[in-house]
Design a protein around this motif. Structure first.
Motif, PDB file in Angstrom:
ATOM      1  N   SER A 160       0.815  -1.216   0.000  1.00  0.00           N
ATOM      2  CA  SER A 160       0.000   0.000   0.000  1.00  0.00           C
ATOM      3  C   SER A 160       0.847   1.263   0.000  1.00  0.00           C
ATOM      4  O   SER A 160       0.360   2.348  -0.306  1.00  0.00           O
ATOM      5  CB  SER A 160      -0.925   0.016   1.216  1.00  0.00           C
ATOM      6  N   VAL A 208      -8.056  -4.459  13.538  1.00  0.00           N
ATOM      7  CA  VAL A 208      -7.495  -3.307  12.835  1.00  0.00           C
ATOM      8  C   VAL A 208      -6.199  -3.694  12.125  1.00  0.00           C
ATOM      9  O   VAL A 208      -5.977  -3.339  10.960  1.00  0.00           O
ATOM     10  CB  VAL A 208      -7.256  -2.141  13.819  1.00  0.00           C
ATOM     11  N   LYS A 244      -7.046  -5.715   9.028  1.00  0.00           N
ATOM     12  CA  LYS A 244      -7.581  -4.906   7.928  1.00  0.00           C
ATOM     13  C   LYS A 244      -6.481  -4.130   7.213  1.00  0.00           C
ATOM     14  O   LYS A 244      -6.505  -3.981   5.981  1.00  0.00           O
ATOM     15  CB  LYS A 244      -8.625  -3.925   8.471  1.00  0.00           C
ATOM     16  N   LEU A 245      -5.505  -3.629   7.969  1.00  0.00           N
ATOM     17  CA  LEU A 245      -4.414  -2.864   7.369  1.00  0.00           C
ATOM     18  C   LEU A 245      -3.432  -3.778   6.648  1.00  0.00           C
ATOM     19  O   LEU A 245      -3.010  -3.501   5.523  1.00  0.00           O
ATOM     20  CB  LEU A 245      -3.690  -2.059   8.452  1.00  0.00           C
ATOM     21  N   THR A 292      -0.217  -2.989   4.046  1.00  0.00           N
ATOM     22  CA  THR A 292       0.328  -1.934   4.895  1.00  0.00           C
ATOM     23  C   THR A 292       1.434  -2.495   5.784  1.00  0.00           C
ATOM     24  O   THR A 292       1.288  -3.577   6.360  1.00  0.00           O
ATOM     25  CB  THR A 292      -0.771  -1.332   5.789  1.00  0.00           C
ATOM     26  N   GLU A 298     -12.995  -1.981   9.778  1.00  0.00           N
ATOM     27  CA  GLU A 298     -13.074  -1.576   8.377  1.00  0.00           C
ATOM     28  C   GLU A 298     -13.250  -0.063   8.263  1.00  0.00           C
ATOM     29  O   GLU A 298     -12.702   0.575   7.356  1.00  0.00           O
ATOM     30  CB  GLU A 298     -14.243  -2.300   7.690  1.00  0.00           C
ATOM     31  N   ARG A 311      -9.824   1.446   8.783  1.00  0.00           N
ATOM     32  CA  ARG A 311      -9.013   1.248   7.573  1.00  0.00           C
ATOM     33  C   ARG A 311      -9.421   2.228   6.474  1.00  0.00           C
ATOM     34  O   ARG A 311      -8.568   2.824   5.800  1.00  0.00           O
ATOM     35  CB  ARG A 311      -9.171  -0.185   7.058  1.00  0.00           C
ATOM     36  N   THR A 312     -10.714   2.429   6.298  1.00  0.00           N
ATOM     37  CA  THR A 312     -11.205   3.355   5.273  1.00  0.00           C
ATOM     38  C   THR A 312     -10.723   4.767   5.547  1.00  0.00           C
ATOM     39  O   THR A 312     -10.283   5.486   4.631  1.00  0.00           O
ATOM     40  CB  THR A 312     -12.740   3.319   5.230  1.00  0.00           C
ATOM     41  N   VAL A 337      -8.058   5.701   7.277  1.00  0.00           N
ATOM     42  CA  VAL A 337      -6.605   5.783   7.128  1.00  0.00           C
ATOM     43  C   VAL A 337      -6.211   6.013   5.675  1.00  0.00           C
ATOM     44  O   VAL A 337      -5.300   6.803   5.376  1.00  0.00           O
ATOM     45  CB  VAL A 337      -5.940   4.499   7.666  1.00  0.00           C
ATOM     46  N   PHE A 338      -6.908   5.378   4.745  1.00  0.00           N
ATOM     47  CA  PHE A 338      -6.508   5.434   3.342  1.00  0.00           C
ATOM     48  C   PHE A 338      -7.164   6.565   2.549  1.00  0.00           C
ATOM     49  O   PHE A 338      -6.843   6.753   1.382  1.00  0.00           O
ATOM     50  CB  PHE A 338      -6.804   4.092   2.655  1.00  0.00           C
TER      51      PHE A 338
END
Length: 398
Positions: free
Chosen positions: A54, A71, A74-75, A80, A250, A253-254, A256-257
């Motif tokens: 990522s 978490v 998910k990353l 990541t 989730e 994660r959303t 963060v990105f």
């Protein structure tokens, strides 16, 4: 040489080998504590599931907890590079996290919440730091204040010093600086401490989180199986919107990105609102113990004058329960803790955990939260007597 000399020589050689091996081990541990190898993924990305890259590096404090593992998963599953700090004597507690990402993408480092150098070591290479540190009981070394306020402050301070661009603080939906609950007050104070260093920090406030390893529906089921009832401090009419742990992870994660989602406050809640008593009855019915009960100590505050509010039965019993649970360590045998934080009955029994709609929700970032009535039966089936197929067999025999 005599037999005695040979024996002494063999003993000396064995001692030297042991000393040399111990020395190498200590040197390796010391070296590992001072530095760690982390895949440098900045500047490029590659898609491919678990083998993705990522281009992002994240440090997840509290990764060993209930929500933290989700978490990290998910990353890591989208490539990541994740730093997973652990206590100096608990290295093995994070081993399961290694499997969540590709080789070299998940690195465990030792840290101490009061040692700023270890915090600096864990965050200095990160693009985002996520703080999930929290406690559900006071201990001699770390109280609610130490865990939720002091630790959050130390992490945010060091992150600011080393220049971490994005900070995510995971708090609680019912956090309130004026709450009757010490646990909820310290959660609110922790947010304030983070904001003092990161005015644009991302704040995530999840409702009561349920999942396979939670301290919510599992506690309700455990009390039902052990005592045939669930004890509540109060009438059980406070409202909660249980949210699934995977949905919360989730959502993080959303955020963060997506840089457009940074710097905001979020309320992560489930799709339905229930009273605590309704959730307890749902769990009891799901584990086929419909005849069990939910017993609450009545809240008579509305019937008492203002000067006597503190003498409501639920407050008196709650204060006694808090003293008992704080003095009786969780590791000792005894009944499970009450719902909520151990030694703080008001955290769940007297507070509403529902979204205020003033902040962004899960569906605002494209996530459809799952209902506890859909996910719950799968999580609770091991509490069903005889296994989840036994009732089907009984009905077929009829």
């Amino acid at each position: 040489a005599s037999g005695g000399s040979l024996s002494e020589m063999a003993t000396m050689l064995a001692a030297r080998r042991l000393a040399a091996g111990t020395g190498r081990m200590l040197a390796q541990q010391s070296k590992r504590a001072m530095s760690y190898n982390l895949q440098d993924t900045s500047g490029y990305s590659m898609e491919g599931g678990r083998y993705s890259v990522s281009g992002l590096t994240a440090t997840v404090f509290g990764c060993g907890g209930f929500l933290g593992r989700y978490v990290v998963n998910k990353l890591a599953r989208v490539g990541t590079a994740v730093v997973v700090p652990h206590r100096f004597d608990c290295e093995d507690d994070q081993r399961h996290l290694k499997l969540m990402g590709d080789l070299g993408m998940i690195v465990d480092v030792p840290w101490d919440a009061r040692d700023l150098d270890t915090i600096r070591h864990a965050v200095e290479k990160s693009d985002v730091v996520i703080n999930l540190v929290g406690k559900h009981q006071n201990t001699m070394n770390y109280t609610f204040f130490a865990s939720h306020v002091e630790t959050a402050s130390n992490i945010a301070k060091v992150c600011k010093e080393v220049g971490v661009p994005h900070f995510v603080q995971v708090s609680a939906l019912a956090a309130d600086a004026n709450s009757d609950s010490e646990w909820l007050r310290t959660k609110a104070w922790g947010e304030e401490e983070v904001k003092s260093y990161y005015p644009n920090a991302t704040i995530v406030r999840p409702s009561v989180v349920f999942g396979e390893e939670d301290r919510f529906i599992n506690l309700i089921a455990a009390w039902t199986k052990i005592a045939g009832m669930v004890p509540l401090i109060g009438n059980g009419d406070n409202k909660i919107a249980p949210v699934y742990c995977d949905d919360v992870a989730e959502g993080i994660r959303t955020i963060v990105f997506d840089k457009d989602l940074h710097g905001r406050t979020y309320e992560f809640a489930g799709p339905e609102v229930y009273t605590t008593r309704e959730v307890c009855r749902f769990v009891q019915e799901t584990i086929w113990m419909e005849d069990s009960t939910v017993r609450g100590v009545p809240d008579l505050s509305a019937s008492l004058p203002q000067s006597m509010q503190g003498f409501s039965p639920h407050k008196l019993v709650g204060a006694f329960a808090d003293i008992a649970y704080r003095g009786w360590a969780e590791v000792l045998p005894g009944f499970p803790q009450l719902l909520g934080a151990r030694g703080d009955y008001a955290a769940l029994n007297s507070a509403d955990w529902v979204p205020h709609k003033a902040y962004l929700q899960l569906d605002d970032i494209g996530i459809d939260p799952q209902s506890i009535k859909v996910i719950g039966p799968e999580l609770l089936r091991h509490y069903q007597e005889g296994g989840h197929f036994s009732r089907i067999n009984i009905e077929e025999d009829k």
